[in-house]
Design a protein around this motif. Sequence first.
Motif, short mmCIF file in Angstrom:
data_model
loop_
_atom_site.label_atom_id
_atom_site.label_comp_id
_atom_site.label_asym_id
_atom_site.label_seq_id
_atom_site.Cartn_x
_atom_site.Cartn_y
_atom_site.Cartn_z
N GLY A 8 -2.51 13.24 -1.36
CA GLY A 8 -3.16 12.32 -0.43
C GLY A 8 -2.18 11.30 0.09
O GLY A 8 -1.06 11.15 -0.44
N LEU A 9 -2.57 10.60 1.15
CA LEU A 9 -1.76 9.55 1.78
C LEU A 9 -0.31 9.99 1.96
O LEU A 9 -0.05 10.99 2.61
CB LEU A 9 -1.86 8.25 0.97
CG LEU A 9 -3.20 7.49 1.11
CD1 LEU A 9 -3.25 6.28 0.20
CD2 LEU A 9 -3.48 7.07 2.56
N LEU A 10 0.66 9.30 1.37
CA LEU A 10 2.07 9.56 1.68
C LEU A 10 2.59 10.87 1.08
O LEU A 10 3.75 11.23 1.33
CB LEU A 10 2.92 8.37 1.24
CG LEU A 10 2.57 7.08 2.01
CD1 LEU A 10 3.27 5.88 1.39
CD2 LEU A 10 2.93 7.19 3.48
N LEU A 53 -11.17 6.27 4.57
CA LEU A 53 -11.38 7.59 3.99
C LEU A 53 -10.16 8.11 3.21
O LEU A 53 -10.31 8.59 2.08
CB LEU A 53 -11.78 8.56 5.12
CG LEU A 53 -11.92 10.03 4.75
CD1 LEU A 53 -13.07 10.24 3.77
CD2 LEU A 53 -12.15 10.87 6.01
N PRO A 54 -8.92 8.04 3.78
CA PRO A 54 -7.79 8.59 3.03
C PRO A 54 -7.54 7.90 1.69
O PRO A 54 -7.08 8.55 0.74
CB PRO A 54 -6.59 8.37 3.97
CG PRO A 54 -7.20 8.30 5.33
CD PRO A 54 -8.52 7.62 5.13
N LEU A 55 -7.84 6.62 1.61
CA LEU A 55 -7.65 5.93 0.35
C LEU A 55 -8.67 6.42 -0.69
O LEU A 55 -8.35 6.65 -1.86
CB LEU A 55 -7.76 4.41 0.53
CG LEU A 55 -7.48 3.58 -0.71
CD1 LEU A 55 -6.08 3.83 -1.25
CD2 LEU A 55 -7.67 2.10 -0.43
N MET A 86 4.26 -1.62 7.49
CA MET A 86 3.37 -0.49 7.20
C MET A 86 1.94 -1.01 6.99
O MET A 86 1.74 -2.19 6.72
CB MET A 86 3.82 0.20 5.91
CG MET A 86 5.09 0.99 6.08
SD MET A 86 4.72 2.53 6.93
CE MET A 86 6.35 3.09 7.32
N CYS A 87 1.00 -0.10 7.05
CA CYS A 87 -0.38 -0.46 6.74
C CYS A 87 -0.43 -1.08 5.34
O CYS A 87 0.25 -0.62 4.42
CB CYS A 87 -1.24 0.81 6.77
SG CYS A 87 -2.88 0.56 6.10
N THR A 88 -1.23 -2.10 5.20
CA THR A 88 -1.28 -2.80 3.90
C THR A 88 -1.75 -1.87 2.78
O THR A 88 -1.46 -2.11 1.61
CB THR A 88 -2.24 -4.00 3.98
OG1 THR A 88 -3.46 -3.55 4.56
CG2 THR A 88 -1.66 -5.12 4.80
N ARG A 89 -2.45 -0.80 3.15
CA ARG A 89 -2.92 0.11 2.08
C ARG A 89 -1.79 0.91 1.48
O ARG A 89 -1.84 1.29 0.31
CB ARG A 89 -4.05 0.99 2.59
CG ARG A 89 -5.34 0.20 2.52
CD ARG A 89 -6.44 0.68 3.38
NE ARG A 89 -7.54 -0.28 3.29
CZ ARG A 89 -8.56 -0.32 4.11
NH1 ARG A 89 -8.62 0.52 5.12
NH2 ARG A 89 -9.51 -1.19 3.94
N TYR A 90 -0.75 1.19 2.25
CA TYR A 90 0.42 1.85 1.64
C TYR A 90 1.09 0.87 0.68
O TYR A 90 1.73 1.27 -0.28
CB TYR A 90 1.48 2.24 2.66
CG TYR A 90 1.05 3.10 3.82
CD1 TYR A 90 0.02 4.02 3.71
CD2 TYR A 90 1.71 3.01 5.04
CE1 TYR A 90 -0.35 4.80 4.78
CE2 TYR A 90 1.35 3.79 6.11
CZ TYR A 90 0.31 4.69 5.98
OH TYR A 90 -0.04 5.46 7.06
N GLN A 91 1.01 -0.40 1.03
CA GLN A 91 1.68 -1.41 0.20
C GLN A 91 0.93 -1.65 -1.11
O GLN A 91 1.51 -2.00 -2.12
CB GLN A 91 1.79 -2.73 0.96
CG GLN A 91 2.58 -2.63 2.25
CD GLN A 91 2.56 -3.92 3.05
OE1 GLN A 91 2.48 -5.00 2.49
NE2 GLN A 91 2.64 -3.81 4.35
N ASN A 252 -13.03 3.30 9.20
CA ASN A 252 -12.58 2.06 8.55
C ASN A 252 -11.07 1.85 8.60
O ASN A 252 -10.53 1.06 7.84
CB ASN A 252 -13.01 2.02 7.08
CG ASN A 252 -14.24 1.16 6.90
OD1 ASN A 252 -14.73 0.60 7.89
ND2 ASN A 252 -14.73 1.03 5.69
N CYS A 253 -10.38 2.57 9.48
CA CYS A 253 -8.92 2.36 9.58
C CYS A 253 -8.64 1.24 10.58
O CYS A 253 -8.93 1.38 11.77
CB CYS A 253 -8.23 3.64 10.02
SG CYS A 253 -6.49 3.38 10.36
N GLY A 254 -8.07 0.15 10.09
CA GLY A 254 -7.74 -0.98 10.97
C GLY A 254 -6.65 -0.63 11.97
O GLY A 254 -6.84 -0.76 13.19
N PRO A 255 -5.46 -0.18 11.51
CA PRO A 255 -4.38 0.11 12.46
C PRO A 255 -4.78 1.12 13.53
O PRO A 255 -4.50 0.92 14.72
CB PRO A 255 -3.27 0.67 11.55
CG PRO A 255 -3.49 0.01 10.24
CD PRO A 255 -4.99 -0.10 10.11
#
Length: 318
Positions: A8-10, A53-55, A86-91, A252-255
């Motif tokens: 998932g994600l990265l 969703l991806p998170l 980067m998106c704060t969720r990656y952080q 729900n994706c802000g970016p």
Amino acid sequence: MRVGIPRGLLYYEFALMWTTFLDELGVEYIISPETDKEIYQKGVNHAMDESCLPLKVFLGHVEFLIGKCDYILVPRMETLGYYDRMCTRYQATIDLVANTFREEGLTILPFNINYSEGESERKSFIKLGKFLGKRKSQSILAYRKAKHLRNDAISNQEKKMEDKLSSDKVKILLVGHKYNVFDAYSGSMILNYLKEMDVELLLATDMDGKKADFYAKELTDTMPWTFNRQLLGAILKFKPKIDGIILISSFNCGPDSMANEMILRKIKNVPILNLVIDGQEGVGGLETRLESFLDIILFQKEGGLFDRKSDISPDRKL
Ligand code: SF4
């Protein structure tokens, strides 16, 4: 020693490099399977409602791996270049995972990239190797091999894109984060549907990120999110040669909500379909929209509504 890699994600950015690196170091690993309803539901149970969703999907994959490995590899990515964001969720992924599963006794294998703090990709791989008990020289060799394979893969992808552009078929550019486009429970239904159609499908993420970033400057100097800028750059590069654009983003994706709104306002004279996906049960609605969109494009190809001479809305740069 066995490392678990959540699909998932990265993961979709680094899978080739991580697996090559671990193979070269002789470290065993397990990758969680394709997302299915059960994994998705596990993620939903752990995530806050506001999560994208991806998170949610990522948390489901982490839970799948618990008890099946010694470490779970969780990336944190703050900046990919010295001036990027980067998106704060990656952080926040590492902290979110650590907190969500604090009672499960999981050990996180961290992978941090933050160029503005001197944490380059190379350094991050060396640290990963050190964490796994490998010498620096071993890790450097393993990293070089991984990087080499990744560069090769990108060159091949770009070459394939160029070949597709010379096709006579309808050419569609699919624009979305890899974890949306390729995830089996989220966006891959769209990908598979389009593959079955008689169209030439180009993926914005197949373009080299640095080159794409350069193209994005035609429209914006200020968009902060690296991956969104790269997607925009791919649109600007390929727009004159394609017949339609499909944007895929997740709920729900802000970016994406901001970047895609800009794309819809500023990119003119080419049909754009904007799809927002969530953990959907059925695909009927999406298929209907895709079918209608392809009909519009065929109409356009036969001399429809748009004047292709003007590519970008004449309003000022954002
Ligand atoms: S860019 Fe959007 S979809 Fe991706 S992690 Fe951030 S909020 Fe989620």
